[in-house]
Design an enzyme around this catalytic site. Structure first.
Site, mmCIF file in Angstrom:
data_model
loop_
_atom_site.group_PDB
_atom_site.id
_atom_site.type_symbol
_atom_site.label_atom_id
_atom_site.label_comp_id
_atom_site.label_asym_id
_atom_site.label_seq_id
_atom_site.Cartn_x
_atom_site.Cartn_y
_atom_site.Cartn_z
ATOM 1 N N ASN A 24 0.604 -0.945 -0.220
ATOM 2 C CA ASN A 24 0.082 0.134 -0.292
ATOM 3 C C ASN A 24 1.477 1.103 0.734
ATOM 4 O OD1 ASN A 24 -1.418 2.051 0.936
ATOM 5 N ND2 ASN A 24 -3.131 1.049 1.584
ATOM 6 N N GLU A 38 -3.779 2.217 -2.863
ATOM 7 C CA GLU A 38 -3.908 3.496 -2.473
ATOM 8 C C GLU A 38 -3.124 4.491 -3.729
ATOM 9 O OE1 GLU A 38 -5.149 5.468 0.813
ATOM 10 O OE2 GLU A 38 -4.022 3.887 2.016
ATOM 11 N N ASP A 61 -4.400 -4.644 1.183
ATOM 12 C CA ASP A 61 -4.634 -4.321 2.317
ATOM 13 C C ASP A 61 -6.155 -4.790 3.123
ATOM 14 O OD1 ASP A 61 -5.250 -2.858 4.508
ATOM 15 O OD2 ASP A 61 -4.698 -0.758 3.642
ATOM 16 N N ASN A 81 -7.578 -4.156 5.185
ATOM 17 C CA ASN A 81 -7.517 -3.081 6.419
ATOM 18 C C ASN A 81 -8.925 -3.916 8.072
ATOM 19 O OD1 ASN A 81 -7.004 -0.598 6.833
ATOM 20 N ND2 ASN A 81 -8.797 -0.599 4.175
ATOM 21 N N ASP A 114 -2.171 -6.234 5.841
ATOM 22 C CA ASP A 114 -2.051 -6.160 4.680
ATOM 23 C C ASP A 114 -1.118 -7.787 4.825
ATOM 24 O OD1 ASP A 114 -1.353 -3.759 3.587
ATOM 25 O OD2 ASP A 114 -0.647 -2.992 5.249
ATOM 26 N N ASP A 126 2.594 4.568 4.628
ATOM 27 C CA ASP A 126 2.650 4.588 6.180
ATOM 28 C C ASP A 126 2.523 2.477 6.306
ATOM 29 O OD1 ASP A 126 0.143 4.836 4.919
ATOM 30 O OD2 ASP A 126 -0.377 5.704 6.204
ATOM 31 N N HIS A 127 2.167 1.965 5.277
ATOM 32 C CA HIS A 127 2.490 0.326 5.270
ATOM 33 C C HIS A 127 4.360 0.010 4.491
ATOM 34 C CE1 HIS A 127 -2.235 0.164 5.055
ATOM 35 N NE2 HIS A 127 -1.707 1.120 4.824
#
Length: 268
Positions: free
Chosen positions: A7, A34, A146, A148, A217, A246-247
């Site tokens: 991501n 993303e 991802d 989530n 993930d 941030d991943h």
DNA sequence: ATGGTCGGCTTCCGA
């Protein structure tokens, strides 16, 4: 074959970091989430000039998924089936070197409860239905992305702080378990039965510095892919760099044993 | 109790 998911949180902001990681990690297939870009504005030439095949399912400003591969990408499916009214770009699937590979960006779902959480659960139900059909192919399949979803308390630094979050709610984790009970193998947990294996650290509150992470993930493998699993890792050092997503990237290595594993192509 | 950080796009939303 090395298959990764990443991501990137915006292709425009992440391009130099992504190109750098592609060089050093040398994956064969990359599932991106993303991209935050339309198909038209995705910088595909940056990859094509570096010998990547590229397929995108983009959306202006938000969401967006893509596949990068050294081998040709065939039989591309854009969008998760099951709801013609859903126009969010969160799913792309294709044949690559004998493997059916999907790049998945499941909805975040916060705040829960609420309409966004309802959308998340309905989207996961559609994924569960579609995944059942993929298992019936009895082929190597990798569902990477991802999700989530924090599958268990072991998968976050501080379970209490995630108690009411859409990523950790019982309803979300139940959807995850439905997938697992269908017959999918969680590649990271298969190779690392204990330990954190975080893949996401928030930009806020010094989460990275405090290792306040979560594992969201995932790479799910069909039985035919799981039989070939040789390694699974999180490239967590990528998260600590300047201008990082941030991943962190997550990857598996599969030792495919039949002729379909070659790049020579043809329909599978 | 609150604020804190990013990216993309536009003066705010999603994460």
């Amino acid at each position: 074959m090395k298959i990764a998911t990443f991501n990137i949180n915006g292709i425009k902001a992440r391009l130099p970091r992504l190109l750098e990681w592609l060089e050093e990690a040398a994956p064969d297939v990359v599932c991106l989430q993303e991209i935050k870009s339309s198909d038209e504005t995705f910088p595909r030439l940056e990859f094509e000039t570096r010998d990547w095949h590229v397929e995108t399912h983009g959306q202006k400003g938000f969401n967006g998924v893509a596949l990068l591969a050294r081998a040709p990408i065939r039989e591309v499916l854009r969008g998760l089936p099951g709801d013609p009214e859903d126009h969010q770009a969160r799913y792309i699937e294709a044949d690559i070197g004998g493997v059916r590979v999907a790049s998945i960006y499941a909805p975040n779902g916060n705040p829960a409860p609420g309409p966004k959480f309802d959308y998340k659960l309905a989207w996961l139900d559609r994924l569960i239905t579609h995944a059942r059909g993929l298992l019936a192919l009895e082929r190597p399949v990798v569902l990477a992305g991802d999700y989530n979803i924090i599958p268990t308390p072991q998968d976050c630094h501080d379970p209490d702080s995630w108690k009411d979050d859409a990523l950790f709610r019982p309803e979300s984790r139940a959807k995850w378990r439905t997938l697992i009970y269908q017959g999918w193998t969680d590649a990271i947990r298969q190779c690392h039965p204990v330990g954190d294996c975080f893949t996401f650290w928030d930009y806020q509150r010094g989460a990275w510095q405090r290792d306040d992470g979560i594992r969201i993930d995932h790479l799910l493998l069909s039985p035919q892919a799981a039989d070939c699993l040789r390694a699974a890792e999180v490239d967590r050092l990528v998260r600590g760099r300047e201008k990082a997503s941030d991943h962190a990237p997550v990857w598996v290595r599969l030792a495919l044993h039949d002729s379909k594993s070659g790049a020579s192509g043809g329909k599978n």
